[in-house]
Design a protein around this motif. Structure first.
Motif, short mmCIF file in Angstrom:
data_model
loop_
_atom_site.label_atom_id
_atom_site.label_comp_id
_atom_site.label_asym_id
_atom_site.label_seq_id
_atom_site.Cartn_x
_atom_site.Cartn_y
_atom_site.Cartn_z
N LEU E 154 0.83 -1.19 0.00
CA LEU E 154 0.00 0.00 0.00
C LEU E 154 0.87 1.25 0.00
O LEU E 154 0.67 2.19 -0.77
N ALA E 158 0.53 2.81 -3.63
CA ALA E 158 -0.53 3.80 -3.57
C ALA E 158 0.00 5.14 -3.08
O ALA E 158 -0.28 6.18 -3.67
N PRO E 165 -4.99 2.94 -6.41
CA PRO E 165 -5.78 3.59 -5.35
C PRO E 165 -5.50 2.96 -3.99
O PRO E 165 -5.06 1.83 -3.89
N VAL E 166 -5.79 3.74 -2.95
CA VAL E 166 -5.47 3.31 -1.59
C VAL E 166 -6.48 2.30 -1.06
O VAL E 166 -6.11 1.31 -0.47
N SER E 167 -7.75 2.59 -1.28
CA SER E 167 -8.70 1.69 -0.66
C SER E 167 -10.02 1.71 -1.40
O SER E 167 -10.25 2.54 -2.28
N GLY E 168 -10.88 0.77 -1.06
CA GLY E 168 -12.19 0.70 -1.66
C GLY E 168 -12.21 -0.21 -2.88
O GLY E 168 -11.20 -0.82 -3.24
N ARG E 169 -13.39 -0.31 -3.49
CA ARG E 169 -13.55 -1.23 -4.61
C ARG E 169 -13.54 -0.53 -5.94
O ARG E 169 -13.24 -1.11 -6.98
N ILE E 170 -13.97 0.74 -5.95
CA ILE E 170 -14.06 1.45 -7.22
C ILE E 170 -14.12 2.93 -6.91
O ILE E 170 -14.51 3.31 -5.80
N GLY E 171 -13.70 3.73 -7.83
CA GLY E 171 -13.76 5.17 -7.62
C GLY E 171 -15.19 5.67 -7.74
O GLY E 171 -16.12 4.92 -8.01
N PHE E 172 -15.37 6.98 -7.55
CA PHE E 172 -16.73 7.49 -7.53
C PHE E 172 -17.12 8.16 -8.82
O PHE E 172 -18.24 8.59 -9.00
N THR E 281 -9.22 -5.33 6.12
CA THR E 281 -8.92 -4.24 7.05
C THR E 281 -7.87 -3.32 6.45
O THR E 281 -8.04 -2.10 6.43
N VAL E 282 -6.81 -3.92 5.94
CA VAL E 282 -5.71 -3.10 5.44
C VAL E 282 -6.17 -2.24 4.25
O VAL E 282 -5.84 -1.07 4.16
N GLY E 284 -9.30 -1.45 3.32
CA GLY E 284 -10.64 -0.87 3.40
C GLY E 284 -11.58 -1.52 2.42
O GLY E 284 -12.39 -0.88 1.77
N PRO E 286 -14.72 -3.45 1.40
CA PRO E 286 -16.00 -3.58 2.10
C PRO E 286 -16.55 -5.00 2.07
O PRO E 286 -17.61 -5.25 1.52
#
Ligand SMILES: Nc1ncnc2c1ncn2[C@@H]1O[C@H](COP(=O)(O)OP(=O)(O)OP(=O)(O)O)[C@@H](O)[C@H]1O
Ligand SMILES: Nc1ncnc2c1ncn2[C@@H]1O[C@H](COP(=O)(O)OP(=O)(O)OP(=O)(O)O)[C@@H](O)[C@H]1O
Ligand SMILES: [Mg+2]
Ligand SMILES: [Mg+2]
Lengths: 336, 488, 331, 296, 335
Positions: E154, E158, E165-172, E281-282, E284, E286
């Motif tokens: 990370l 990142a 990207p740092v975290s999440g599944r997809i950008g907005f 956890t690392v 983020g 979901p």
């Protein structure tokens, strides 16, 4: 009285049945490995047991020793009903009845030294007062089977196949049994080694007054050493009698074909040959009637529906075939 | 324009009446407005109510503003407000025999009625002066909508009157909200009044603090909450980001088991108080971002005393006191703490150890520790409990009473002083604020002397913020109100 | 030998193992004539399989052919590239293995295992498409028929475990014979089988040999099989050929003490009651052998001179043996 | 009757031969040596560690390693958030990791062997029962199970050991059961029965020694795994109690400072990596030596 | 496969699931800590209100009764209501599942896609440099603690390199309608290649962290079984038939060598699913793992119980799938 008497001995292996098989009432898959065997072994004789792979020879040998619990039938040894013994009595009986195995590699625990392996019966039956006595006895028996005293602290993998077989024999002999089941003790060995072991077994028998049930699929071996022969086919004994009789005058068509199939050095150029079609049927679904009818060139309708019983065809010679009376020889039939 | 918040926790539900979680409320608050709200200085101001009148110690009237629209386009009426409060306060108010878990937050509400069309009257069973301080925690829902979608619908969708409306909730990942263009403008007392500034706001859930900081530094998010103190420098050194802070409302303290072997003795407690160099820990571990306290109340709280006796850092004195108490060689004690505060607790423990309290820190889980320490008068085991108590309302009622009243739910020290009990009970129902403040002050002085706890500090809430962000200020109640925030 | 199909000269194949260097095949010369059946007998580990694996170019690491020439049908096989060798294998020289259960791939249907040899070697097939597939299928069915497996069409779809031991052996033979090879190496084709089945299989091989006119190298350790099926026989001991010649001569009048001992130790009903005379001792370890007669330690007629290297000697017009007792020039 | 030719080998045992194979494997030996070094480090931690691992000094908070600006050579690997010496904590942390690794594996392997032997040899309802328990435990995700147990029992060294061993025994049990099922059919087992040996004798004296080598191999591999699991539990905040240093909790505590003080979590992370890697390589060597079926 | 065998398989599920339920239930029940207390935290509540809450959560009944209610409801797929989400647990889990499954599957596919070729290559080139590197690499793979390695990746990719990207599944920026919940599929269904790329970018680091140990294990298994298979007579026989090297390796050897790989993959996929809370956890992410861990800490009994059951069912189903695969790879095995 015979040393060993086997009456109506059967051993069936039951396949696993799942819950739903049970609910739906599906049949057990039953392997009738050994079926209604009757035989006797006299003291001091060698009874040869011969038959194709999977016909139930080993199972019979083990059922006699109750290594595999028989499904039905009685085994009487020296007047004692082995099949009725409780665990303690059976343990005691095992001193007197032993077994030698086919596979010289699998029959020795690779993690134990020869001394431990051979000494085990003494330990189990409390036959040695102390370690020194145990080693002494082990060394003695090892010497008898042709192992050097210096070798008894080695592990099985350090020995060749023939030597391992000697270790197995020493183990069986150390508790001074009277009766030994030899389950193909030489078939895994090379010809030259095979002869060594056969010679050893004969010598020991003479010296110690042993009785053998000698299992083999090699007619030459049986013909050489057995006094009497029982021929097995698909869990049943089809013919039994003194070895000379069987060799000279086999009455059951299966015995006849077995004999003629053996390639022999002496018979080079032989042109008579009974060719049996097909393979040994599965003991899962054995044929109805005479078990041999599917491969028998002489089969008639009766063979397909009725099981023949054992009939006496000579002194001490029995066979189970519907067409015994006709005194046919397969050789004539098929060559015609 | 989008505004993204890197936020610690996802909302449990979007139903304002069906949760007990600060973070959930922070998210909900951007879609739902309340009867009252607070400004950035924690002053309670009307929001959906136009005005509030306290008719008597137990009766409050709220005049409801006109022209407020729910996100579904319907108009907000006084009936909706009554419905909202009934839903929370009545037994079985949620329907199906269920009671709102927020009921206890609304104190002794007896009933709600709509009088003369646009006024809602709340009647209390007994005086409860902090009702106005508690009302900003509740949000107004539409009666018709709740009746239509039921509790299930309300849990995953929303129909508020707030500046943003729900666009998409990616559970566990993000909540995306669009600007509500028919927004009535919000509280008139918090300028600017009007629609929200940004088109879209996103609460992106990033539980790991390092990842949250990373996301901010990488420019993925514009605001992060719970910025760890040690990351302050990083964020400040980054040309695009700044740190914003606001005084917090959570007081940290160490409970000493007054029923236990050692801490029943006042000298031992005093020794402990002198053993801790609060300022050192605040400076070194909290990066200076905390205010030391000598009593339970945060300096910003109502009636917080400023003149309490300071137990200065004096390990020699500690040792002396311990020796006087009969422990010249010091004592072996344990200090319970939740994992989250492990480092400060360990630092504290090492200071205690140097002063003769040979302290072993035992990290426990919140649930287990509260069972062990918050025994409500039951038997207590253990020596010290490093803990904290939140006070979002900044009213002493909500922090002083539970932690100091005999056998109250937060009284981990097992402290009992009838005089304090009496003061706290009376202050809770005292309507005259000056008198009330006096009572709390008196209580603080007594407690400061009795020393059931070592009062430590109130940490500031730290936020990392992108320099693109304008018009946003953090709020002491840890809400993130994005109505006024703009992105350049 | 002028009508030799395969001629191996002075072959030496070694295995470098952790325990030491094993000279599994030590100066073996062998010839298989066109149309004949050569029997190779010897105890376990005497180098029978390795000799013919060397011929097939199938010696795998840590083994390698150290020296010797292998000439097949006029071509030097050792000079061929791996690619060229693959073209020889399966088409010109085919092989069956001892245990059909392990030699047939359990995961592939029998049909596929036959088809793939045809696919690889048969140039008479149509180039591609349905015609090719049909031709391969037809040839496969024909092969199964040849080895006596009925209802071949359905059998092709089955897997090896659905066949009995004898049938598997036949299938393996069918695969080996699919491209009508000139030489079939049958490595202990019947050891794993029962006598009645063994007889069927051996007869099958003999029949087909006659029908296709191919040569067969029949590896076995059963002298009886050799006696009944082979024109010539070669006896191996500890990596060397110790005796070779026409079957009747070698079995009828063996010249090497080992061959003699071997024949004497076969238990026969005819010898009932008489003691047999086993060869004492056991096959020597192949690591670090002294350059002497390999049978020395077990030989009843050993003498000083046997401690020097012993060469093959002529014991008759086509009969040779590796013993100093031959030819009378014993010291 | 004499045997002219002798077998080559002198009187060596299988164990010795295997060990010889193992010691012949230089990489594996090196790694075994590293493991031993770690163990020595753990045992003699008080003599090796340059500082008291729990000595906090807030003035050294997040002090960088010796070679970096602001570092001191007496604190070679730098200091953590409470100013404790990272090297000393790693040295002491080895105690926890190795102790947990060893104890969990010992306990689990003992239970697993007994259960596996019983299931594989006795068959019938014993097998049924044990196999079902094994199935159930396998169906339970490892970490969730351990976390649940830790939540139930509360933190503490022995609780970690229990939480891990409760599930860990299933693995040796499965291995032993499988091996036993094969071994029980071998003729030497039958021979022992034919000689009148009891079930206990057969299971413990005949079968057990022969299923041991795969178990040893599995045990070492699993030990590496258990060390990582302990670290993971510590990472999730369910590890040993502070101020006791555990590598996992050091990484966990340090991860928050990854941006500003990478050394806090990197060095303990490397320590885990080295130990686990060394155990894995050594066990690979063991496996090649002891269980030729696995080796090439 | 016969119907009765299928039914038998399903019947085998019952004791396992029952056992898992009992353990999950008792474990949670014996864990100290009161969900009501946790929910209330520091805030004021009267005793009656607390009793009311406890009643609403169903916690006022005796434990045994609660257990049977739980079992009874479970039989018709009612797992109760999450204490904190105030919604059916099944819904809450279902929302988190796609993320977890997507991550696990991608990690699995990546692991298989790299492990099998590498394992085969290492086996063929036994003892070569490549083999050695692959061996050491795979040992390294199983030895890396995921939580630490994840953070390293990370930080590198990142934070410092800004590549991913740092975290999440997809950008907005990339909103796609949710069809399956699997973003890789949904973005493709929507035909939004940019969103697809974004989803892939988000997946890379978590999938590597999660899949690396599995890649390592599968590679070793494939290598070992490939070596074993290459020693088999049927491979020698295939060579003796003069088949091409490719055919011998891939058609004859690999098909058999994959059998152990499949069974290990089944077991490992179970642990992927159950073990990814660290990675979640690392990064983020979901997913379900994080939710379950949070729920254990929050004593959210219904959710933990249901999730554990879900894992158990998945585990059994995976093994079932592996069994089915066996029959494809190995005709000797009949279900
Ligand atoms: N434990 C067992 N369970 C089920 N079936 C068995 C078992 N042992 C043997 N059988 C079956 O019983 C039959 C007879 O087997 P047995 O081993 O007695 O034959 P055999 O004549 O000794 O054969 P071989 O010459 O190959 O040793 C075979 O069909 C075999 O498959
Ligand atoms: N892969 C190998 N590695 C090491 N040594 C080998 C290998 N293959 C064969 N050998 C050695 O080569 C010698 C001859 O083996 P070979 O297989 O040719 O014997 P064989 O005569 O065919 O015996 P069998 O009758 O048992 O098949 C053996 O002693 C063995 O030690
Ligand atoms: Mg047998
Ligand atoms: Mg061979």
């Amino acid at each position: 009285m015979s040393l060993l008497k086997v009456e109506g001995l059967s051993k069936h292996y039951e396949g696993r049945r799942g819950i739903f098989d049970r609910l739906t009432g599906a049949k057990h898959t039953v392997v009738r490995a050994v079926n209604e065997i009757n035989l006797t072994v006299e003291k001091g004789e060698i009874l040869g047991l011969i038959g194709e792979s999977g016909c139930g020879k080993s199972t019979l040998g083990r059922a006699i020793l109750r290594l595999h619990e028989p499904t039905r039938g009685e085994v009487t040894f020296d007047g004692t009903e082995v099949t009725a013994l409780d665990a303690a009595a059976l343990k005691a009986m095992r001193r007197r009845m032993q077994i030698i195995f086919q596979d010289p590699y699998a029959c020795l625990n690779p993690r134990r030294t020869v001394a431990e392996i051979v000494g085990l019966p003494l330990k189990l039956h409390g036959l040695a007062a102390n370690d020194a006595e145990l080693r002494e006895k082990v060394a003695a028996i090892c010497a008898k089977v042709g192992l050097k005293p210096g070798q008894i602290d080695r592990y099985p993998h350090q020995f060749s196949g023939g030597q391992r077989q000697r270790i197995g024999i020493a183990r069986a002999l150390i508790s001074h049994p009277e009766f030994i089941v030899c389950d193909e003790p030489v078939s895994a060995l090379d010809v030259s080694i095979q002869a060594q072991i056969i010679a050893l077994l004969l010598e020991l028998k003479r010296e110690m007054g042993l009785t053998y049930l000698f299992i083999s699929h090699d007619i030459s071996v049986i013909g050489y050493l057995a006094d009497r022969v029982a021929v097995m086919y698909l869990g049943e004994i089809v013919e039994m009698g003194p070895v000379e009789q069987i060799l000279a005058n086999p009455r059951h068509p299966y015995t006849q074909s077995l004999m003629s199939a053996v390639p022999e050095v002496d018979h080079a150029g032989r042109n008579k040959r009974i060719r049996l079609a097909g393979d040994l049927p599965s003991p899962l679904n054995p044929p109805k009637g005479c078990k041999f009818h599917t491969r028998c060139p002489l089969a008639i309708d009766a063979c397909r529906s009725q099981q023949p019983g054992a009939e006496t065809v000579g002194p001490g010679h029995t066979a189970a075939c519907h067409r015994l009376a006709e005194n046919l020889s397969l050789l004539d039939e098929t060559q015609a | 324009t989008d505004l993204t918040v890197g936020f610690t926790l996802d909302a449990n539900t979007l139903d304002p009446a069906n949760h007990r979680k600060r973070e959930t409320e922070t998210i909900i608050r951007n879609m739902y407005d309340g009867i009252l709200t607070r400004d950035a200085n924690m002053k309670v101001v009307p929001q959906i109510a136009e005005s509030m009148v306290q008719v008597s110690p137990t009766v409050y009237d709220f005049k409801i503003r006109k022209g407020i629209k729910f996100h579904d386009g319907s108009d907000l009426t006084a009936d909706d407000v009554k419905f909202t409060i009934d839903r929370i306060t009545e037994d079985g108010g949620m329907g199906n025999g269920q009671t709102s878990p927020r009921q206890s937050l609304m104190g002794p509400v007896a009933g709600t009625e709509v009088i003369d069309g646009d006024t809602v009257r709340i009647t209390l069973k007994e005086p409860w002066p902090i009702l106005p301080a508690m009302l900003p925690f509740e949000e107004v829902v539409s009666k018709a909508w709740i009746e239509k979608v039921g509790n299930e619908g309300a849990a995953t969708s929303e129909n508020g009157t707030g500046p943003f409306k729900l666009a998409e909730w990616r559970k566990g990942d993000a909540i995306i909200m669009d600007r509500f263009d028919e927004y009535y403008g919000g509280s008139t007392e918090i300028p600017p009044v009007g629609k929200a500034c940004v088109d879209r706001v996103i609460f992106k859930i990033i539980p790991e603090s390092a990842s949250r900081v990373a996301a901010l530094l990488a420019g993925d998010v514009d605001i992060i909450n719970e910025l760890p103190p040690f990351s302050v420098k990083q964020v400040e050194n980054n040309p695009d980001t700044v740190v914003m802070k606001v005084n917090g409302t959570r007081s940290f303290f160490i409970a000493m088991n007054m029923q236990g072997k050692y801490f029943a003795d006042h000298r031992v407690r005093e020794a402990a108080a002198h053993a801790i160099d609060k300022q050192l820990i605040i400076d070194k571990i909290l990066g200076g971002n905390a205010a030391p306290i000598e009593g339970i109340l945060s300096p910003d709280a109502f009636a917080a005393s400023t003149d309490l006796h300071k137990y200065s850092y004096d390990p020699e004195l500690s040792k002396k006191l311990l020796a006087e108490a009969g422990y010249p060689d010091g004592i072996d004690i344990t200090m319970d703490v939740e994992g989250a505060f492990k480092d400060t607790a360990e630092a504290t423990a090492s200071l205690l150890s140097k002063a003769g309290f040979h302290t072993k820190v035992v990290v426990g889980e919140g649930a287990q520790l509260s069972e062990k320490w918050r025994t409500k008068g039951g038997e207590k085991t253990g020596d010290m409990y490093f803990t904290s108590w939140g006070n979002g309302s900044l009213d002493p009622f909500d922090i002083f009473t539970p932690t100091h009243k005999t056998n109250d739910r937060g009284n981990s020290a097992g402290y009992s002083n009838p005089e304090v009990d009496k003061l706290l009970d009376e202050a809770a129902v005292e309507v005259d604020t000056v008198k009330r403040a006096g009572m709390y002050h008196q209580a603080e002085v007594i407690v400061n002397k009795d020393l059931p706890y070592i009062y430590l500090w109130v940490p500031a809430d730290l936020y990392g913020v992108s320099k693109r962000l304008k018009g946003w200020k953090p709020s002491a109640d840890s809400r993130i109100n994005l109505h006024d925030a703009c992105i350049e | 030998m002028k009508d030799a199909l395969l001629e191996v000269r002075d072959l030496r194949t070694v295995f470098e193992t952790r325990a030491g260097r094993i000279c599994a095949v030590d100066g073996v010369s062998v010839a298989v004539r066109r149309g004949e059946c050569l029997g190779i007998v010897g105890e376990s580990g005497s180098g029978k399989s390795v000799t013919f694996a060397s011929v097939m170019g199938l010696v795998k690491a840590p083994g390698r052919i150290e020296s010797g020439t292998i000439v097949f049908d006029g071509r030097d096989l050792r000079g061929l590239s791996p690619r060229q060798m693959r073209a020889v294998r399966g088409r010109d020289i085919a092989m069956t293995m001892q245990d059909a259960l392990t030699a047939l791939n359990p995961a592939l249907s029998v049909g596929e295992q036959i088809a793939e040899v045809l696919e690889a070697h048969d140039e008479t097939l149509p180039a591609r498409g349905a015609a090719r597939r049909k031709a391969i299928r037809k040839a496969s069915i024909e092969m199964l028929g040849l080895v006596g497996i009925p209802s071949a069409e359905t059998r092709l779809r089955q897997y090896p475990h659905e066949f009995s031991g004898g049938m598997r052996q036949r299938i393996m033979i069918a695969i080996a014979l699919a491209c009508r090879p000139k030489l079939l190496i049958a490595d202990e084709p019947t050891t794993a089988l029962d006598v009645t089945i063994q007889a069927q299989v051996l007869e099958l091989i003999s029949d087909i040999r006659a029908k296709l006119g191919m040569s067969v190298a029949l590896i076995t350790h059963d002298l009886g099989v050799v006696a009944e099926h082979c024109d010539r026989v070669m006896v191996m001991y500890a990596g060397q050929v110790v005796e070779e010649g026409p079957t009747t001569e070698v079995i009828g009048a063996p010249k090497h003490p080992y061959t003699q001992g071997l024949l004497a130790s076969i238990p026969r009903p005819a010898l009932r009651g008489q003691p047999i005379h086993p060869i004492e001792g056991q096959v020597p370890d192949l690591i670090g052998l002294a350059p002497q007669c390999r049978f020395y330690s077990r030989c009843t007629q050993r003498r000083e001179a046997c401690l020097a290297p012993v060469e093959m000697r002529a014991a008759g017009p086509a009969h040779n043996a590796r013993c100093i007792l031959i030819g009378g020039d014993e010291e | 009757m004499s045997l002219a030719a002798e077998t080559p080998a002198a009187s060596e045992t299988i164990l010795r031969r295997n060990l010889a194979t193992f010691t012949g494997n230089r990489l594996a030996m090196l790694c075994a040596l590293i493991v031993v070094l770690f163990v020595v480090m753990a045992v003699f931690a008080p003599w090796i560690a340059p500082h008291d691992p729990n000595e906090t000094d807030l003035f050294r908070r997040l002090q960088p390693p010796g070679w970096m600006a602001g570092g001191e050579w007496s604190y070679v690997l730098g200091c953590d958030a409470l100013g404790r010496d990272i090297l000393s904590r790693i040295v002491y942390g080895a105690r926890i990791s190795i102790f947990i690794g060893i104890v969990v594996i010992l306990v689990a392997t003992t239970i697993g062997i007994l259960a596996g032997l019983a299931a594989g040899y006795l068959r019938g309802w014993v097998d049924m029962l044990i196999s079902r328990i094994v199935d159930i435990l396998l169906g339970f995700p490892y970490l969730i199970f351990a976390i649940g147990l830790m939540a139930m029992m509360g933190p503490g060294l022995w609780n970690i050991i229990f939480a891990l061993a409760y599930k860990e025994w299933v693995i040796p049990a499965r291995v032993v059961r499988g091996e036993t099922l094969v071994t029980r059919e071998l003729e030497y087992v039958e021979a022992a029965r034919a000689l009148g040996a009891s079930r206990g004798h057969i299971m413990l004296r005949e079968i057990l020694p022969n299923v041991l080598s795969p178990v040893i191999v599995v045990a070492t591999i699993r030990m590496a795994h258990v060390i990582i699991l302990e670290a993971s539990l510590s990472f999730l905040g369910l590890g040993v109690q502070p101020p006791t240093a555990s590598w996992g909790s050091m990484v966990a505590d340090g991860r928050a400072f990854m941006l500003e003080a990478w050394w806090v979590s990197t060095f303990p992370g490397l320590a885990i990596l080295f130990l686990v890697l060394a155990i894995n390589v050594a066990s690979q060597g063991l496996r090649d030596a002891f269980d030729p079926r696995f080796s090439e | 496969m016969s119907l009765s065998k299928l039914l038998e398989r399903i019947a085998q599920l019952v004791p396992v699931l029952l056992g898992v339920s009992v353990i999950a239930f008792t474990m949670m029940a014996l864990t100290p800590g009161d969900p009501v207390q946790i929910m209330i935290g520091d805030q004021a509540i009267t005793a009656e209100q607390e009793a009311q809450l406890r009643h609403d959560m169903g916690l006022d009944r005796p434990m045994v009764e609660r257990f049977f209610i739980f079992l009874g409801n479970t039989t018709h797929f009612d797992f109760g209501e999450s204490f904190y989400h105030k919604r059916p647990v099944a819904d809450v889990i279902a929302e988190r599942l796609p993320a977890t499954i997507e991550l696990s599957l991608v990690a699995l596919v990546v692991a298989l896609a790299t492990a099998i070729p590498l394992g085969v290559l290492a086996a063929i080139k036994k003892n070569s440099i490549f083999d050695r590197i692959a061996t050491v690499g795979s040992l390294l793979g199983v030895s890396l603690p995921g939580f630490w390695f994840g953070i390293l990746l990370l930080m590198l990719f990142a934070v410092h390199l800004h590549l991913l990207p740092v975290s999440g599944r997809i950008g907005f920026d990339s909103e796609v309608p949710s069809v399956t919940g699997f973003l890789l599929i949904d973005t493709l269904v929507a035909g939004n290649m940019k969103a697809f790329g974004d989803a892939v970018a988000h997946l890379i680091l978590p999938a590597i962290t999660l899949g690396l140990p599995m890649t390592a294990i599968l590679m070793r298994v494939t290598r070992t079984s490939m070596l074993e298979v290459l020693r088999q007579d049927y491979v020698t026989f295939a060579d003796a038939k003069g088949l091409s090297r490719r055919r011998v390796l891939f058609r004859h050897a690999l098909k058999n060598a994959l059998i152990p790989t499949v069974s290990v993959a089944a077991i490992e996929t179970g642990s992927l699913l159950g073990g990814n809370m660290i990675v979640e956890t690392v990064y983020g992410w979901p997913g379900l793992g994080r939710l379950v861990v949070e729920s254990i800490f929050l004593r959210n009994y219904p959710l933990v119980q249901a999730a554990v059951l879900f894992y158990a069912v998945t585990y059994v189903l995976l093994n079932f799938v592996a069994d089915l695969l066996y029959t494809v790879l190995n005709p000797r095995v009949k279900l």
